[in-house]
Design an enzyme around this catalytic site. Structure first.
Site, mmCIF file in Angstrom:
data_model
loop_
_atom_site.group_PDB
_atom_site.id
_atom_site.type_symbol
_atom_site.label_atom_id
_atom_site.label_comp_id
_atom_site.label_asym_id
_atom_site.label_seq_id
_atom_site.Cartn_x
_atom_site.Cartn_y
_atom_site.Cartn_z
ATOM 1 C CB SER A 139 58.004 22.719 35.428
ATOM 2 O OG SER A 139 58.848 23.172 34.391
ATOM 3 C CE1 TYR A 153 55.386 27.338 35.008
ATOM 4 C CE2 TYR A 153 57.677 26.725 34.666
ATOM 5 C CZ TYR A 153 56.333 26.442 34.538
ATOM 6 O OH TYR A 153 55.942 25.280 33.934
#
Length: 278
Positions: A139, A153
């Site tokens: 990401s 995350y």
């Protein structure tokens, strides 16, 4: 891609589904894996109805047995595995001093240790046959920091980047490619399973207003081309490189600007995730 076999986790929707369709159009056999059994079967049916070859495997990447089942199903139906895409990711929200350890453990178990579990099953097979390709989905959040409310995350995705770099060093001389996919904003449903914020309510910042939201189909094509060209770093929005160069040039100044943006966000800069991946 023709007659190659790809195992794709998180293939029931979003980037995983788009990649499955892109590879199938190029002639690959697809093992569609997802936690949602109905979506798994829907994507499999879509590929088969389009003239491709696919099988559905329902499973949870938080369990080692899922990867054992994936390998067994792929080898039984198609003979081998050539491409493995580790694409599952889950989000959380909360201020750092309110996120419980159990939530860290949940995120790391799914986002990071699922890749480790996959490697334990598929790396020996790929190394033995001397060819193949691995795609790990990370990401933008694993490349630079633009928010503080999703630390588990971001940390797990940064770890996926580092894990992928190490794999590239190890596997490239053995004829096996590695791609790390770093999506910016993409219209997926990753936020559908987002729990309520831990502690006080927080607004989740996006990676920057300069990054438009991409259709997953665009990213699926990017992944297919990255596999064919043996590209390591695949950023869905190439302009993110400018931010990374800026950070590397003066990391302290970059962090000061990021902190100021969080404290006094520009209009529209604060967005709560609804259908995006970043």
């Amino acid at each position: 891609m023709r007659d190659r076999t790809a195992v794709i986790t998180g293939a029931g929707s979003g980037i995983g589904r788009a990649t499955a369709l892109s590879l199938a159009r190029r002639g690959a056999n697809i093992v569609v894996a997802d936690l949602d059994e109905a979506r798994t079967r829907a994507v499999t049916d879509e590929i088969v109805q389009g003239g491709g070859a696919a099988i559905a495997v329902h499973g949870d990447v938080a369990h080692q047995s899922t990867f054992d089942a994936l390998k067994q199903a792929a080898v039984h139906r198609f003979g081998t595995v050539d491409i493995v895409m580790n694409n599952v990711g889950v989000l959380t929200r909360g201020r750092p001093d309110h996120l419980p350890v159990a939530e860290w453990e949940r995120i790391i178990t799914v986002n990071l240790l699922s890749v480790v579990r996959s490697n334990a099953v598929f790396l020996p097979l790929l190394v033995e046959q001397g060819h193949g390709h691995i795609v790990n989905t990370a990401s933008f959040a694993g490349l630079y920091t633009y928010a503080y409310d999703r630390l588990p995350y971001a940390a797990s995705k940064a770890a996926v980047v580092q894990l992928s770099e190490g794999l590239r060093l190890y596997l490239q001389p053995q004829g096996i490619g590695v791609t790390v996919l770093c999506p910016g904003p993409v219209a997926t449903d990753i936020a559908a399973s987002l729990p309520p914020a831990f502690g006080p309510e927080v607004d989740t910042r996006g990676p920057g207003e300069q990054f438009g939201v991409l259709d997953p189909a665009v990213v699926g094509e990017q992944v297919a081309e990255a596999i064919l060209s043996n590209t390591f770093m695949l950023c869905t929005h190439p302009q993110v490189r400018d931010l990374l160069v800026e950070r590397a040039t003066d990391w302290d100044a970059f962090m000061d600007r990021q902190a100021a943006a969080v404290a006094m966000p520009e209009s529209g800069a604060e967005t709560r995730p609804s259908s995006g991946s970043a």
